[in-house]
Design an enzyme around this catalytic site. Structure first.
Site, PDB file in Angstrom:
ATOM      1  N   GLY A  46       0.760  -1.242   0.000  1.00 53.14           N
ATOM      2  CA  GLY A  46       0.000   0.000   0.000  1.00 53.14           C
ATOM      3  C   GLY A  46       0.793   1.297   0.000  1.00 53.14           C
ATOM      4  N   ASP A 105      -4.899   1.698  10.886  1.00 52.95           N
ATOM      5  CA  ASP A 105      -6.303   1.419  11.192  1.00 52.95           C
ATOM      6  C   ASP A 105      -6.370   1.025  12.673  1.00 52.95           C
ATOM      7  OD1 ASP A 105      -9.012   0.926  10.651  1.00 52.95           O
ATOM      8  OD2 ASP A 105      -8.646  -1.098   9.950  1.00 52.95           O
ATOM      9  N   LYS A 133      -7.020   6.262  10.818  1.00 54.06           N
ATOM     10  CA  LYS A 133      -8.427   6.255  11.254  1.00 54.06           C
ATOM     11  C   LYS A 133      -8.404   6.158  12.777  1.00 54.06           C
ATOM     12  CE  LYS A 133      -9.808   3.284   7.397  1.00 54.06           C
ATOM     13  NZ  LYS A 133     -10.311   1.936   7.092  1.00 54.06           N
ATOM     14  N   PHE A 154     -13.756   2.693   4.380  1.00 54.51           N
ATOM     15  CA  PHE A 154     -12.752   1.885   3.700  1.00 54.51           C
ATOM     16  C   PHE A 154     -12.278   2.671   2.489  1.00 54.51           C
ATOM     17  CE2 PHE A 154     -10.694  -1.497   1.412  1.00 54.51           C
ATOM     18  CZ  PHE A 154     -10.119  -2.222   2.439  1.00 54.51           C
ATOM     19  N   ARG A 167      -5.600   0.612  -6.800  1.00 56.33           N
ATOM     20  CA  ARG A 167      -4.330   1.162  -6.322  1.00 56.33           C
ATOM     21  C   ARG A 167      -3.871   2.324  -7.204  1.00 56.33           C
ATOM     22  NH1 ARG A 167      -1.907  -2.204  -2.432  1.00 56.33           N
ATOM     23  NH2 ARG A 167      -2.269  -4.422  -2.716  1.00 56.33           N
TER      24      ARG A 167
HETATM   25  P1  IMP Z   1      -4.194  -2.232  11.034  1.00 54.04           P
HETATM   26  O1  IMP Z   1      -3.282  -3.350  11.420  1.00 54.04           O
HETATM   27  O2  IMP Z   1      -5.610  -2.503  11.485  1.00 54.04           O
HETATM   28  O3  IMP Z   1      -3.724  -0.890  11.504  1.00 54.04           O
HETATM   29  O4  IMP Z   1      -4.290  -2.237   9.472  1.00 54.04           O
HETATM   30  C1  IMP Z   1      -3.321  -1.665   8.718  1.00 54.04           C
HETATM   31  C2  IMP Z   1      -3.335  -2.159   7.298  1.00 54.04           C
HETATM   32  O5  IMP Z   1      -4.613  -2.567   6.862  1.00 54.04           O
HETATM   33  C3  IMP Z   1      -2.947  -1.029   6.375  1.00 54.04           C
HETATM   34  O6  IMP Z   1      -1.567  -0.986   6.196  1.00 54.04           O
HETATM   35  C4  IMP Z   1      -3.677  -1.361   5.118  1.00 54.04           C
HETATM   36  O7  IMP Z   1      -2.879  -2.216   4.322  1.00 54.04           O
HETATM   37  C5  IMP Z   1      -4.902  -2.105   5.578  1.00 54.04           C
HETATM   38  N1  IMP Z   1      -6.062  -1.180   5.648  1.00 54.04           N
HETATM   39  C6  IMP Z   1      -6.596  -0.592   6.739  1.00 54.04           C
HETATM   40  N2  IMP Z   1      -7.617   0.197   6.424  1.00 54.04           N
HETATM   41  C7  IMP Z   1      -7.738   0.120   5.084  1.00 54.04           C
HETATM   42  C8  IMP Z   1      -8.609   0.750   4.132  1.00 54.04           C
HETATM   43  O8  IMP Z   1      -9.506   1.546   4.446  1.00 54.04           O
HETATM   44  N3  IMP Z   1      -8.399   0.423   2.816  1.00 54.04           N
HETATM   45  C9  IMP Z   1      -7.434  -0.451   2.418  1.00 54.04           C
HETATM   46  N4  IMP Z   1      -6.588  -1.036   3.255  1.00 54.04           N
HETATM   47  C10 IMP Z   1      -6.745  -0.759   4.581  1.00 54.04           C
HETATM   48 MG    MG Z   2      -0.523  -1.913   4.677  1.00 51.50          MG
END
Ligand code: IMP
Ligand code: MG
Length: 182
Positions: A46, A105, A133, A154, A167
């Site tokens: 990402g 996230d 977020k 999302f 992407r």
């Molecule tokens: P976390 O471990 O919950 O903080 O998630 C982090 C990872 O989840 C990010 O690096 C993204 O790759 C993916 N992610 C979280 N939210 C989104 C979103 O809204 N769209 C796409 N990928 C997301």
């Molecule tokens: Mg990621």
């Protein structure tokens, strides 16, 4: 894979992203002004567009490396288990490291990745994330430099995908499922 039809609403324009990236790069360049060679670590996949734009605005000698951690697979749910799918090529011991993430996230992915990298004893390690977020956070992880805080939607674009799609959007958009399929 079959996909429910969805619409992408523009959330952050390409122009706003570019301006923010430039401002972040200025702050980062100042912070690491005394560094020998900054190791910029992009978390795949990402962050690939963000890191490409960011390093071109950095007024510093940089080395670029990548790490891929497992995350959502093809769903929208955050998995609590994080594995290293592709490790760094270079050593970070005694180095100044900037970890570049697309979006924080819950914070579990980043927390786990930072814990692993800390065991390698970098001299300094900081995080720059494009998006966050805050309402979704389940850990105490924060980025030293953050592009934008966003609501609990999302998002896709500027390197960020939904099931490997979108992407290549130049802006950040929020996914909205169309009525007849939700
Ligand atoms: P976390 O471990 O919950 O903080 O998630 C982090 C990872 O989840 C990010 O690096 C993204 O790759 C993916 N992610 C979280 N939210 C989104 C979103 O809204 N769209 C796409 N990928 C997301
Ligand atoms: Mg990621």
């Amino acid at each position: 894979m079959t996909q429910k039809p969805y619409i992408v609403d523009e959330l952050i324009s390409a122009k706003a992203i570019a301006a923010r990236v430039e401002a972040l790069a200025k702050e980062i360049s100042t912070h690491f002004a005394d560094t020998d060679k900054l190791v910029v670590v992009g978390l795949l996949r990402g962050s690939f567009i963000f890191i490409a734009d960011l390093v071109r605005e950095l007024d510093l000698p940089v080395e670029v490396d990548f790490l891929e951690a497992s995350s959502y697979g093809n769903s929208m749910e955050s998995s609590r288990e994080v594995r290293i799918l592709k490790d760094l090529r270079g050593e970070i011991a005694g180095r100044d490291v900037l970890v570049v993430e697309d979006i924080i996230d819950t914070g579990h992915t980043l927390k786990h990745v930072l814990e692993i990298l800390e065991t390698r004893h970098p001299r300094r390690m900081e995080v720059c994330a494009l998006l966050s977020k805050p309402s979704r956070r389940e850990t105490d992880i924060e980025a030293k430099w953050l592009g934008f805080e966003i609501p609990d939607r999302f998002v896709v674009g500027y390197g960020i995908d939904y099931a490997q799609r979108n992407r290549n959007l130049p802006h950040i958009g929020a996914v909205r499922f169309t009525e007849e399929n939700s």
